[in-house]
Structures are given as structure tokens and as C-alpha cells.
Design a protein around this motif. Sequence first.
Motif, PDB file in Angstrom:
ATOM      1  N   ARG A  71      11.727   3.564 -11.665  1.00  0.00           N
ATOM      2  CA  ARG A  71      12.273   4.915 -11.796  1.00  0.00           C
ATOM      3  C   ARG A  71      12.580   5.501 -10.425  1.00  0.00           C
ATOM      4  O   ARG A  71      12.112   5.012  -9.394  1.00  0.00           O
ATOM      5  CB  ARG A  71      11.302   5.799 -12.566  1.00  0.00           C
ATOM      6  N   ASP A  72      13.367   6.572 -10.404  1.00  0.00           N
ATOM      7  CA  ASP A  72      13.914   7.098  -9.165  1.00  0.00           C
ATOM      8  C   ASP A  72      12.874   7.422  -8.099  1.00  0.00           C
ATOM      9  O   ASP A  72      13.050   7.090  -6.926  1.00  0.00           O
ATOM     10  CB  ASP A  72      14.732   8.369  -9.445  1.00  0.00           C
ATOM     11  N   GLU A  73      11.795   8.090  -8.492  1.00  0.00           N
ATOM     12  CA  GLU A  73      10.818   8.519  -7.496  1.00  0.00           C
ATOM     13  C   GLU A  73      10.244   7.330  -6.734  1.00  0.00           C
ATOM     14  O   GLU A  73      10.068   7.371  -5.515  1.00  0.00           O
ATOM     15  CB  GLU A  73       9.697   9.317  -8.160  1.00  0.00           C
ATOM     16  N   LEU A  74       9.974   6.252  -7.454  1.00  0.00           N
ATOM     17  CA  LEU A  74       9.454   5.049  -6.820  1.00  0.00           C
ATOM     18  C   LEU A  74      10.545   4.284  -6.082  1.00  0.00           C
ATOM     19  O   LEU A  74      10.353   3.832  -4.945  1.00  0.00           O
ATOM     20  CB  LEU A  74       8.803   4.158  -7.875  1.00  0.00           C
ATOM     21  N   ALA A  75      11.708   4.123  -6.702  1.00  0.00           N
ATOM     22  CA  ALA A  75      12.802   3.367  -6.096  1.00  0.00           C
ATOM     23  C   ALA A  75      13.272   4.016  -4.795  1.00  0.00           C
ATOM     24  O   ALA A  75      13.637   3.315  -3.834  1.00  0.00           O
ATOM     25  CB  ALA A  75      13.959   3.248  -7.074  1.00  0.00           C
ATOM     26  N   ASP A  76      13.260   5.337  -4.740  1.00  0.00           N
ATOM     27  CA  ASP A  76      13.634   6.053  -3.520  1.00  0.00           C
ATOM     28  C   ASP A  76      12.674   5.702  -2.383  1.00  0.00           C
ATOM     29  O   ASP A  76      13.088   5.406  -1.257  1.00  0.00           O
ATOM     30  CB  ASP A  76      13.627   7.555  -3.794  1.00  0.00           C
ATOM     31  N   LYS A  77      11.380   5.716  -2.664  1.00  0.00           N
ATOM     32  CA  LYS A  77      10.389   5.385  -1.639  1.00  0.00           C
ATOM     33  C   LYS A  77      10.515   3.936  -1.198  1.00  0.00           C
ATOM     34  O   LYS A  77      10.402   3.617   0.002  1.00  0.00           O
ATOM     35  CB  LYS A  77       8.977   5.678  -2.158  1.00  0.00           C
ATOM     36  N   ILE A  78      10.757   3.046  -2.149  1.00  0.00           N
ATOM     37  CA  ILE A  78      10.961   1.637  -1.813  1.00  0.00           C
ATOM     38  C   ILE A  78      12.169   1.481  -0.893  1.00  0.00           C
ATOM     39  O   ILE A  78      12.112   0.796   0.138  1.00  0.00           O
ATOM     40  CB  ILE A  78      11.128   0.806  -3.099  1.00  0.00           C
ATOM     41  N   GLY A  79      13.274   2.119  -1.269  1.00  0.00           N
ATOM     42  CA  GLY A  79      14.480   2.033  -0.460  1.00  0.00           C
ATOM     43  C   GLY A  79      14.279   2.569   0.947  1.00  0.00           C
ATOM     44  O   GLY A  79      14.765   1.986   1.932  1.00  0.00           O
ATOM     45  N   ARG A  80      13.557   3.674   1.070  1.00  0.00           N
ATOM     46  CA  ARG A  80      13.297   4.261   2.398  1.00  0.00           C
ATOM     47  C   ARG A  80      12.453   3.325   3.263  1.00  0.00           C
ATOM     48  O   ARG A  80      12.736   3.135   4.453  1.00  0.00           O
ATOM     49  CB  ARG A  80      12.592   5.611   2.238  1.00  0.00           C
ATOM     50  N   ARG A 237       2.345  -1.646   1.190  1.00  0.00           N
ATOM     51  CA  ARG A 237       2.430  -0.225   0.875  1.00  0.00           C
ATOM     52  C   ARG A 237       2.036  -0.025  -0.590  1.00  0.00           C
ATOM     53  O   ARG A 237       2.431  -0.809  -1.449  1.00  0.00           O
ATOM     54  CB  ARG A 237       3.853   0.305   1.050  1.00  0.00           C
ATOM     55  N   ILE A 238       1.290   1.034  -0.872  1.00  0.00           N
ATOM     56  CA  ILE A 238       0.994   1.423  -2.242  1.00  0.00           C
ATOM     57  C   ILE A 238       1.483   2.856  -2.423  1.00  0.00           C
ATOM     58  O   ILE A 238       1.245   3.721  -1.573  1.00  0.00           O
ATOM     59  CB  ILE A 238      -0.518   1.341  -2.553  1.00  0.00           C
ATOM     60  N   GLY A 245      -5.175   3.376 -10.097  1.00  0.00           N
ATOM     61  CA  GLY A 245      -5.225   2.161 -10.887  1.00  0.00           C
ATOM     62  C   GLY A 245      -3.949   1.845 -11.625  1.00  0.00           C
ATOM     63  O   GLY A 245      -3.827   0.784 -12.238  1.00  0.00           O
ATOM     64  N   GLN A 246      -2.938   2.745 -11.561  1.00  0.00           N
ATOM     65  CA  GLN A 246      -1.681   2.536 -12.285  1.00  0.00           C
ATOM     66  C   GLN A 246      -0.471   2.589 -11.358  1.00  0.00           C
ATOM     67  O   GLN A 246       0.641   2.849 -11.788  1.00  0.00           O
ATOM     68  CB  GLN A 246      -1.513   3.600 -13.376  1.00  0.00           C
ATOM     69  N   ASN A 247      -0.691   2.327 -10.078  1.00  0.00           N
ATOM     70  CA  ASN A 247       0.382   2.484  -9.104  1.00  0.00           C
ATOM     71  C   ASN A 247       0.962   1.150  -8.643  1.00  0.00           C
ATOM     72  O   ASN A 247       0.269   0.137  -8.591  1.00  0.00           O
ATOM     73  CB  ASN A 247      -0.134   3.257  -7.892  1.00  0.00           C
ATOM     74  N   HIS A 248       2.238   1.208  -8.307  1.00  0.00           N
ATOM     75  CA  HIS A 248       2.948   0.047  -7.774  1.00  0.00           C
ATOM     76  C   HIS A 248       3.017   0.128  -6.251  1.00  0.00           C
ATOM     77  O   HIS A 248       2.767   1.170  -5.659  1.00  0.00           O
ATOM     78  CB  HIS A 248       4.362  -0.028  -8.354  1.00  0.00           C
ATOM     79  N   GLY A 249       3.372  -0.982  -5.668  1.00  0.00           N
ATOM     80  CA  GLY A 249       3.506  -1.018  -4.221  1.00  0.00           C
ATOM     81  C   GLY A 249       4.423  -2.143  -3.797  1.00  0.00           C
ATOM     82  O   GLY A 249       5.092  -2.778  -4.625  1.00  0.00           O
ATOM     83  N   LEU A 250       4.446  -2.396  -2.494  1.00  0.00           N
ATOM     84  CA  LEU A 250       5.275  -3.455  -1.921  1.00  0.00           C
ATOM     85  C   LEU A 250       4.478  -4.251  -0.902  1.00  0.00           C
ATOM     86  O   LEU A 250       3.631  -3.700  -0.192  1.00  0.00           O
ATOM     87  CB  LEU A 250       6.480  -2.871  -1.171  1.00  0.00           C
ATOM     88  N   VAL A 251       4.765  -5.526  -0.828  1.00  0.00           N
ATOM     89  CA  VAL A 251       4.479  -6.308   0.357  1.00  0.00           C
ATOM     90  C   VAL A 251       5.824  -6.534   1.026  1.00  0.00           C
ATOM     91  O   VAL A 251       6.738  -7.102   0.420  1.00  0.00           O
ATOM     92  CB  VAL A 251       3.808  -7.655   0.019  1.00  0.00           C
ATOM     93  N   ILE A 252       5.972  -6.038   2.235  1.00  0.00           N
ATOM     94  CA  ILE A 252       7.216  -6.205   2.989  1.00  0.00           C
ATOM     95  C   ILE A 252       6.968  -7.257   4.067  1.00  0.00           C
ATOM     96  O   ILE A 252       6.040  -7.120   4.874  1.00  0.00           O
ATOM     97  CB  ILE A 252       7.671  -4.890   3.636  1.00  0.00           C
ATOM     98  N   GLY A 253       7.778  -8.286   4.037  1.00  0.00           N
ATOM     99  CA  GLY A 253       7.642  -9.353   5.027  1.00  0.00           C
ATOM    100  C   GLY A 253       8.962  -9.628   5.716  1.00  0.00           C
ATOM    101  O   GLY A 253      10.023  -9.600   5.081  1.00  0.00           O
ATOM    102  N   THR A 254       8.905  -9.903   7.014  1.00  0.00           N
ATOM    103  CA  THR A 254      10.113 -10.247   7.751  1.00  0.00           C
ATOM    104  C   THR A 254       9.984 -11.663   8.298  1.00  0.00           C
ATOM    105  O   THR A 254       8.882 -12.156   8.538  1.00  0.00           O
ATOM    106  CB  THR A 254      10.355  -9.280   8.932  1.00  0.00           C
ATOM    107  N   ARG A 255      11.103 -12.271   8.479  1.00  0.00           N
ATOM    108  CA  ARG A 255      11.147 -13.625   9.065  1.00  0.00           C
ATOM    109  C   ARG A 255      12.282 -13.648  10.087  1.00  0.00           C
ATOM    110  O   ARG A 255      13.412 -13.293   9.770  1.00  0.00           O
ATOM    111  CB  ARG A 255      11.373 -14.662   7.973  1.00  0.00           C
ATOM    112  N   GLY A 256      11.952 -14.011  11.302  1.00  0.00           N
ATOM    113  CA  GLY A 256      12.957 -14.069  12.364  1.00  0.00           C
ATOM    114  C   GLY A 256      12.841 -12.922  13.350  1.00  0.00           C
ATOM    115  O   GLY A 256      13.498 -12.946  14.400  1.00  0.00           O
TER     116      GLY A 256
END
Length: 261
Positions: A71-80, A237-238, A245-256
Amino acid sequence: MNTASKGPAYDRQLLLDGAKRNTVLDLTEVQRYGIESWGDPDYVCIYGLRPADWYGRGIRILGRTAVECTRDELADKIGRDIATVARSIPPTSGTLVIDPFTGSGNTLYWMLRHLSGAHGLGFEQDPIVFELTSRNLAILKLSIEVSNRDYRAGLSNLTIAPNQLLVAFIAPPWGDALNKSTGRDLRRTTPPISEIVESLIGIAGKNRLLCAIQVYETVDRASLAELTPRFSWATQRIYGLNEPGQNHGLVIGTRGWVPGR
């Protein structure tokens, strides 16, 4: 708005695994899911629009998409967050953003909003979801290319320009990956996260790669420890948007490259 009615609760079970899984929801059903599961009739905001607004413009989604979409609230944070890391890269010839499991396309939409000038490409294996998403993106006149193929076929035909940054949002079906005690096991998604990352590493070659991997609030530590050595740099990031207990997050990894160096 009064959405009260007899019948089963409009929850994850009904929409993802029950009778409404492959049903195109009407507006009242979308709002019922928001109210009965999250206490908010506008919970399923996508493409920068409230449910009443996107439904009024002709956007339609399946029951399972209402649950699975970012949903938008989460997708916006992911995009940022992805854009912040991407801006740390040395000069490139451009940016290609891919979502191998596109679904509604909303995460791809928000990544492109924050990555100015990037080209977006999505793969969606399910023909019904693909048809609805393609129609929705066309209604909104969004220049996001989505093809009806699985991620392996999509990646095998991917062409990357020299020195182009490849950004990938990785959110495959969970399958039985979520364990209540140990968290989400990244080895048990369908397909496993490591398999997808290895494919992306092979395709990127000498090009720089940024992977944004969707995780849950708790992640199986062993699976995370097996994944992160594949990157030059990684962080987690969470997003505290729901109850603990109901939240999504990201593992952001870079290569190079390593941000900040």
C-alpha cells in the motif's frame, strides 16, 4: 459509510486463501477489508489514491491483491529508502528498476516516483493479475512496462546497458517462509531469495546492483546471515506502520559499491 453485513470477516484468510482470492472486489469489499482487518476503510491506498478514488477511476484488484499489494504508505517509504541509497552511487549511464513479482505494480510505481529518470520493468506470471495490473496502469497512463512471464523468463531476456545501475525489488510469494517464533526464513520463499539474488548478480555482471528485499518484522537470523555476504554492503529497515509484530521491512544490499565511501 456503513459496511456492516452478515457473512465471513473480510480478513487475510478470506481474501488470500478463501472464497474471495480470485474475485474482483467491489469498493465496499475493499473498504470492509480495511475496516475489519486494520480499522481503516482507506487502508488499501494504491497509486497515490484512496480506494474510493482509484475505484472511481476504474481500477480493479483481486481479493489476494488487496492483501499482497504494497500500500502507498509503505511503498512510499520503500521508494524513498531505495532512492537514498541509489543516490550514493558513482555516476552511471542510467537506472533500470525491475520488480520480478509485480502484482499490482504499486511498489514499482513508488520506486519510479523517487528515482527520477529511471526506467521501470515488471514481470507478473499470473495471467489474471497481469491483465488487471496492465489495465490499471493504462487507465492511469503510467509508463511502466509489465510483461506476463515468470521471473526466470523475464530476467533471461533482460538487457542492461553498460554502466547502468540495476535496482531490483524482491518480494516473491512467502509460501511457508513465516515462522511465528523465528520470523521469515528467506530460504523458504517461493523461489528462495538467494536464488533470485544469484540470478541478478549474474545478469548485472560488472554493472552495479541494488537489491531491496522485502522482509517481515522478524527475520530468521540464519537465513539472513547466509544472504548478506553476497553484497558489498547491506542494511535492514523495519517500517513501524502497523501494530508491533505485523510490520514489513527491507534488507537493502548493494554490489559494486559501498554507500558513503
